[in-house]
Design a protein around this motif. Structure first.
Motif, PDB file in Angstrom:
ATOM      1  N   LYS A   1       0.783  -1.245   0.000  1.00 55.04           N
ATOM      2  CA  LYS A   1       0.000   0.000   0.000  1.00 55.04           C
ATOM      3  C   LYS A   1       0.808   1.283   0.000  1.00 55.04           C
ATOM      4  CE  LYS A   1      -3.943  -2.104   2.134  1.00 55.04           C
ATOM      5  NZ  LYS A   1      -5.292  -1.912   1.636  1.00 55.04           N
ATOM      6  N   CYS A   2       2.071   1.221   0.320  1.00 53.90           N
ATOM      7  CA  CYS A   2       2.826   2.458   0.489  1.00 53.90           C
ATOM      8  C   CYS A   2       4.061   2.543  -0.410  1.00 53.90           C
ATOM      9  CB  CYS A   2       3.284   2.629   1.930  1.00 53.90           C
ATOM     10  SG  CYS A   2       2.100   2.071   3.175  1.00 53.90           S
TER      11      CYS A   2
ATOM     12  N   CYS B   1       4.763   4.644  -3.716  1.00 54.95           N
ATOM     13  CA  CYS B   1       5.182   6.051  -3.631  1.00 54.95           C
ATOM     14  C   CYS B   1       6.433   6.222  -2.771  1.00 54.95           C
ATOM     15  CB  CYS B   1       4.076   6.911  -3.044  1.00 54.95           C
ATOM     16  SG  CYS B   1       2.585   6.954  -4.049  1.00 54.95           S
ATOM     17  N   HIS B   2       6.431   5.555  -1.618  1.00 54.25           N
ATOM     18  CA  HIS B   2       7.508   5.815  -0.651  1.00 54.25           C
ATOM     19  C   HIS B   2       8.745   4.939  -0.849  1.00 54.25           C
ATOM     20  CE1 HIS B   2       5.393   8.761   1.839  1.00 54.25           C
ATOM     21  NE2 HIS B   2       4.316   8.039   1.665  1.00 54.25           N
TER      22      HIS B   2
ATOM     23  N   VAL C   1       6.087  16.692  -5.483  1.00 52.27           N
ATOM     24  CA  VAL C   1       6.403  16.792  -4.063  1.00 52.27           C
ATOM     25  C   VAL C   1       7.846  16.341  -3.849  1.00 52.27           C
ATOM     26  CG1 VAL C   1       4.095  16.363  -3.135  1.00 52.27           C
ATOM     27  CG2 VAL C   1       5.581  14.432  -3.626  1.00 52.27           C
TER      28      VAL C   1
ATOM     29  N   PHE D   1       9.712  13.897  -1.259  1.00 49.10           N
ATOM     30  CA  PHE D   1       9.478  12.977  -0.149  1.00 49.10           C
ATOM     31  C   PHE D   1      10.551  13.156   0.906  1.00 49.10           C
ATOM     32  CE2 PHE D   1       7.400  10.395  -3.529  1.00 49.10           C
ATOM     33  CZ  PHE D   1       6.167  10.258  -2.928  1.00 49.10           C
ATOM     34  N   ARG D   2      10.102  13.186   2.144  1.00 50.36           N
ATOM     35  CA  ARG D   2      11.077  13.054   3.218  1.00 50.36           C
ATOM     36  C   ARG D   2      11.251  11.574   3.433  1.00 50.36           C
ATOM     37  NH1 ARG D   2       9.805  17.194   8.099  1.00 50.36           N
ATOM     38  NH2 ARG D   2       7.688  16.433   7.810  1.00 50.36           N
TER      39      ARG D   2
ATOM     40  N   LYS E   1       7.865  12.129  14.925  1.00 53.36           N
ATOM     41  CA  LYS E   1       6.413  12.159  15.106  1.00 53.36           C
ATOM     42  C   LYS E   1       5.967  11.028  16.021  1.00 53.36           C
ATOM     43  CE  LYS E   1       5.280  14.232  10.681  1.00 53.36           C
ATOM     44  NZ  LYS E   1       4.370  14.217   9.538  1.00 53.36           N
TER      45      LYS E   1
ATOM     46  N   ASP F   1      -1.249  10.822   9.583  1.00 48.07           N
ATOM     47  CA  ASP F   1      -0.670  11.120   8.270  1.00 48.07           C
ATOM     48  C   ASP F   1      -1.202  10.180   7.208  1.00 48.07           C
ATOM     49  OD1 ASP F   1       0.893  13.261   8.972  1.00 48.07           O
ATOM     50  OD2 ASP F   1       2.734  12.096   9.227  1.00 48.07           O
ATOM     51  N   PHE F   2      -1.210   8.895   7.525  1.00 54.80           N
ATOM     52  CA  PHE F   2      -1.610   8.001   6.438  1.00 54.80           C
ATOM     53  C   PHE F   2      -3.070   7.564   6.458  1.00 54.80           C
ATOM     54  CE2 PHE F   2      -1.130   4.054   8.771  1.00 54.80           C
ATOM     55  CZ  PHE F   2      -0.013   4.219   9.580  1.00 54.80           C
TER      56      PHE F   2
ATOM     57  N   ASN G   1      -2.181  13.483   4.052  1.00 55.63           N
ATOM     58  CA  ASN G   1      -1.151  14.443   4.441  1.00 55.63           C
ATOM     59  C   ASN G   1      -0.756  15.191   3.181  1.00 55.63           C
ATOM     60  OD1 ASN G   1       1.663  15.348   4.537  1.00 55.63           O
ATOM     61  ND2 ASN G   1       1.750  14.388   6.533  1.00 55.63           N
TER      62      ASN G   1
ATOM     63  N   LYS H   1      -0.422  16.165  -0.228  1.00 60.09           N
ATOM     64  CA  LYS H   1      -0.871  15.557  -1.481  1.00 60.09           C
ATOM     65  C   LYS H   1      -1.132  14.055  -1.365  1.00 60.09           C
ATOM     66  CE  LYS H   1       0.924  18.996  -4.550  1.00 60.09           C
ATOM     67  NZ  LYS H   1       2.093  19.436  -5.313  1.00 60.09           N
ATOM     68  N   MET H   2      -0.881  13.534  -0.199  1.00 62.88           N
ATOM     69  CA  MET H   2      -1.116  12.106  -0.034  1.00 62.88           C
ATOM     70  C   MET H   2      -2.557  11.857   0.381  1.00 62.88           C
ATOM     71  SD  MET H   2       0.698   9.511   2.583  1.00 62.88           S
ATOM     72  CE  MET H   2      -0.261   8.147   3.198  1.00 62.88           C
TER      73      MET H   2
ATOM     74  N   VAL I   1       1.765  -1.207  10.534  1.00 63.55           N
ATOM     75  CA  VAL I   1       2.536  -0.360   9.617  1.00 63.55           C
ATOM     76  C   VAL I   1       3.469   0.552  10.416  1.00 63.55           C
ATOM     77  CG1 VAL I   1       2.379   1.542   7.952  1.00 63.55           C
ATOM     78  CG2 VAL I   1       0.882  -0.437   7.711  1.00 63.55           C
TER      79      VAL I   1
END
Ligand code: HEC
Length: 109
Positions: free
Chosen positions: A37-38, A41-42, A58, A60-61, A71, A79-80, A84, A86-87, A100
């Motif tokens: 699921k992540c 993008c990440h 964007v 990404f950090r 955090k 966030d998810f 967050n 554009k996410m 997660v």
């Protein structure tokens, strides 16, 4: 009861306690969820896929960076699960979210 059985019980309780204290997230399950699921993008390691960053305009950090790791669990979850910038929000159950988060904590640099 044989004493080694008692010892085994004491040991398994001692090992399980920290897991419960940390929210009980299962790293392996979290990794599987993250991968499906992540990671599109990440990226698998949390660094963010350059092509995605470009397409979404964007930067990404790294999810293992000091800023993101600073955090609290509740903030990461927000966030998810709520989105967050554009996410878009990712729908996960509380248990999946905890898993997660447990995985995200392993990305810490
Ligand atoms: C469609 C692409 C996409 C997917 C899928 C995605 N994200 Fe994101 N995520 C982003 C973008 C883009 C940002 C940065 C938003 C910004 O900076 O405006 C972000 C930000 C974040 C942040 C905040 C990071 C920071 O810099 O503070 C976290 C945490 C996060 N994502 C976790 C996740 C998790 C966990 C999943 C899977 C459950 C996930 N993301 C799925 C695109 C995505």
């Amino acid at each position: 009861m044989k004493s080694w059985i008692k010892l085994g019980l004491v040991l398994s309780v001692a090992l399980a306690l920290p897991l419960v204290a940390m929210g009980g997230g299962d790293v392996e399950k979290g990794k599987a969820l993250y991968t499906s699921k992540c990671a599109t993008c990440h990226a698998p390691g949390g660094e963010g896929k350059p092509a995605m960053a470009k397409a979404m305009k964007v930067e990404f950090r790294h999810l293992g960076s000091k800023e993101v790791q600073a955090k609290k669990d509740a903030e990461l979850k927000k966030d998810f699960t709520e989105g967050n910038g554009k996410m878009k929000p990712v729908k996960l159950t509380d248990e999946e979210a905890a898993n997660v988060i447990a995985f995200l904590r392993t990305l810490k640099k």
